[in-house]
Write a protein that holds these residues in place. Structure first.
Motif, PDB file in Angstrom:
ATOM      1  N   UNK A  30       0.760  -0.971   0.264  1.00  0.00           N
ATOM      2  CA  UNK A  30      -0.216   0.075  -0.301  1.00  0.00           C
ATOM      3  C   UNK A  30       0.788   1.112  -0.159  1.00  0.00           C
ATOM      4  N   UNK A  31       1.995   1.063   0.058  1.00  0.00           N
ATOM      5  CA  UNK A  31       2.813   2.574   0.217  1.00  0.00           C
ATOM      6  C   UNK A  31       3.250   2.897  -1.490  1.00  0.00           C
ATOM      7  N   UNK A  32       3.405   3.885  -1.077  1.00  0.00           N
ATOM      8  CA  UNK A  32       3.441   4.653  -2.295  1.00  0.00           C
ATOM      9  C   UNK A  32       5.050   4.188  -3.286  1.00  0.00           C
ATOM     10  N   UNK A  33       5.110   4.284  -4.558  1.00  0.00           N
ATOM     11  CA  UNK A  33       6.217   3.509  -4.985  1.00  0.00           C
ATOM     12  C   UNK A  33       7.377   3.082  -4.205  1.00  0.00           C
ATOM     13  N   UNK A  34       6.872   1.358  -3.436  1.00  0.00           N
ATOM     14  CA  UNK A  34       7.381   1.053  -3.441  1.00  0.00           C
ATOM     15  C   UNK A  34       8.872   0.216  -4.210  1.00  0.00           C
ATOM     16  N   UNK A  35       9.975   0.418  -2.929  1.00  0.00           N
ATOM     17  CA  UNK A  35      11.212  -0.312  -4.132  1.00  0.00           C
ATOM     18  C   UNK A  35      11.298  -1.844  -3.270  1.00  0.00           C
ATOM     19  N   UNK A  36      11.398  -3.098  -3.912  1.00  0.00           N
ATOM     20  CA  UNK A  36      11.578  -3.884  -3.681  1.00  0.00           C
ATOM     21  C   UNK A  36      12.734  -4.665  -2.819  1.00  0.00           C
ATOM     22  N   UNK A  37      13.340  -4.036  -2.801  1.00  0.00           N
ATOM     23  CA  UNK A  37      14.884  -4.140  -2.199  1.00  0.00           C
ATOM     24  C   UNK A  37      15.218  -2.469  -0.508  1.00  0.00           C
ATOM     25  N   UNK A  38      14.408  -2.146  -0.858  1.00  0.00           N
ATOM     26  CA  UNK A  38      14.861  -0.945   0.379  1.00  0.00           C
ATOM     27  C   UNK A  38      13.970  -0.478   0.544  1.00  0.00           C
ATOM     28  N   UNK A  39      12.615  -1.029   0.482  1.00  0.00           N
ATOM     29  CA  UNK A  39      11.547  -0.351   1.192  1.00  0.00           C
ATOM     30  C   UNK A  39      11.113  -0.894   2.455  1.00  0.00           C
ATOM     31  N   UNK A  40      10.785  -0.483   3.974  1.00  0.00           N
ATOM     32  CA  UNK A  40      11.168  -0.980   5.410  1.00  0.00           C
ATOM     33  C   UNK A  40       9.915   0.246   5.203  1.00  0.00           C
ATOM     34  N   UNK A  41       8.442  -0.236   6.377  1.00  0.00           N
ATOM     35  CA  UNK A  41       8.159   0.677   7.482  1.00  0.00           C
ATOM     36  C   UNK A  41       8.770   0.724   9.127  1.00  0.00           C
ATOM     37  N   UNK A  42       8.998   2.096   9.044  1.00  0.00           N
ATOM     38  CA  UNK A  42       9.904   1.886  10.277  1.00  0.00           C
ATOM     39  C   UNK A  42       9.138   2.205  11.486  1.00  0.00           C
ATOM     40  N   UNK A  43       8.210   2.024  11.224  1.00  0.00           N
ATOM     41  CA  UNK A  43       7.637   1.303  13.268  1.00  0.00           C
ATOM     42  C   UNK A  43       7.794  -0.226  12.720  1.00  0.00           C
ATOM     43  N   UNK A  44       8.653  -1.174  11.901  1.00  0.00           N
ATOM     44  CA  UNK A  44       8.444  -2.434  11.909  1.00  0.00           C
ATOM     45  C   UNK A  44      10.176  -3.292  12.841  1.00  0.00           C
ATOM     46  N   UNK A  45      11.019  -1.625  12.970  1.00  0.00           N
ATOM     47  CA  UNK A  45      11.963  -1.940  13.031  1.00  0.00           C
ATOM     48  C   UNK A  45      12.394  -1.424  14.266  1.00  0.00           C
ATOM     49  N   UNK A  46      12.876  -2.208  15.382  1.00  0.00           N
ATOM     50  CA  UNK A  46      13.900  -1.583  16.578  1.00  0.00           C
ATOM     51  C   UNK A  46      14.495  -1.182  16.695  1.00  0.00           C
ATOM     52  N   UNK A  47      15.259  -0.324  17.577  1.00  0.00           N
ATOM     53  CA  UNK A  47      16.196   0.330  17.153  1.00  0.00           C
ATOM     54  C   UNK A  47      17.949  -0.608  17.716  1.00  0.00           C
ATOM     55  N   UNK A  48      18.807  -0.818  17.611  1.00  0.00           N
ATOM     56  CA  UNK A  48      19.471  -1.307  18.291  1.00  0.00           C
ATOM     57  C   UNK A  48      21.169  -0.879  18.811  1.00  0.00           C
ATOM     58  N   UNK A  49      21.777  -0.697  19.277  1.00  0.00           N
ATOM     59  CA  UNK A  49      22.827  -0.340  19.305  1.00  0.00           C
ATOM     60  C   UNK A  49      24.098   0.133  17.712  1.00  0.00           C
ATOM     61  N   UNK A  50      23.582  -0.582  17.604  1.00  0.00           N
ATOM     62  CA  UNK A  50      24.190  -1.486  16.178  1.00  0.00           C
ATOM     63  C   UNK A  50      23.656  -0.300  15.153  1.00  0.00           C
ATOM     64  N   UNK A  51      22.753   0.444  14.937  1.00  0.00           N
ATOM     65  CA  UNK A  51      22.430   1.076  13.672  1.00  0.00           C
ATOM     66  C   UNK A  51      22.665   2.304  14.003  1.00  0.00           C
ATOM     67  N   UNK A  52      23.858   2.983  15.257  1.00  0.00           N
ATOM     68  CA  UNK A  52      24.079   3.952  15.104  1.00  0.00           C
ATOM     69  C   UNK A  52      24.530   4.545  13.301  1.00  0.00           C
ATOM     70  N   UNK A  53      24.086   5.508  12.798  1.00  0.00           N
ATOM     71  CA  UNK A  53      24.268   6.061  11.873  1.00  0.00           C
ATOM     72  C   UNK A  53      23.496   5.477  10.536  1.00  0.00           C
ATOM     73  N   UNK A  54      22.333   4.840  11.148  1.00  0.00           N
ATOM     74  CA  UNK A  54      22.104   4.018   9.883  1.00  0.00           C
ATOM     75  C   UNK A  54      21.028   5.146   9.199  1.00  0.00           C
ATOM     76  N   UNK A  55      20.924   5.030   7.721  1.00  0.00           N
ATOM     77  CA  UNK A  55      20.846   6.557   7.317  1.00  0.00           C
ATOM     78  C   UNK A  55      19.129   5.815   6.396  1.00  0.00           C
ATOM     79  N   UNK A  56      17.947   6.978   6.345  1.00  0.00           N
ATOM     80  CA  UNK A  56      16.863   6.256   6.170  1.00  0.00           C
ATOM     81  C   UNK A  56      16.334   7.763   5.270  1.00  0.00           C
TER      82      UNK A  56
END
Length: 107
Positions: free
Chosen positions: A74-100
């Motif tokens: 249902x997202x507009x212009x989803x990318x089959x490889x790169x699209x994610x829903x940000x509500x479904x990803x929990x932050x971890x210490x290993x994500x420092x610098x993650x670019x969205x």
């Protein structure tokens, strides 16, 4: 605290402080990023927290779950490889610098 980088469609960059355990959507919402609408509040029942993950980060995040896969349709212009829903990803210490990257508009 870790820093998550949100880049709006127009190139505006936001370095957002995030706490491990919160979702990426919560971090963006708490910081005031308007491009993340999060209409459902993180229940994975809309696609208004859609983001594109920077290529170098794709293999470093948890896999998409079945609910997220369904809602991305249902997202507009989803990318089959790169699209994610940000509500479904929990932050971890290993994500420092993650670019969205944020889409021009949300569904």
């Amino acid at each position: 605290m870790v820093t998550i980088i949100f880049i709006e469609h127009d190139g505006t960059r936001h370095d957002v402080p995030a706490s491990p355990g919160q979702s990426l959507m919560e971090a963006a919402r708490d910081y005031g990023i308007q491009a993340i609408r999060a209409d459902c509040g993180g229940a994975c029942s809309c696609s208004t927290c859609h983001v594109y993950v920077a290529p170098g980060w794709m293999g470093r995040l948890p896999e998409r779950g079945p609910m997220e896969e369904d809602m991305l349709e249902f997202a507009l212009e989803p990318d089959p490889e790169r699209s994610r829903l940000s509500c479904q990803i929990k932050v971890t210490g290993a994500m420092d610098g993650l670019e969205l990257h944020l889409p021009a508009e949300q569904a």
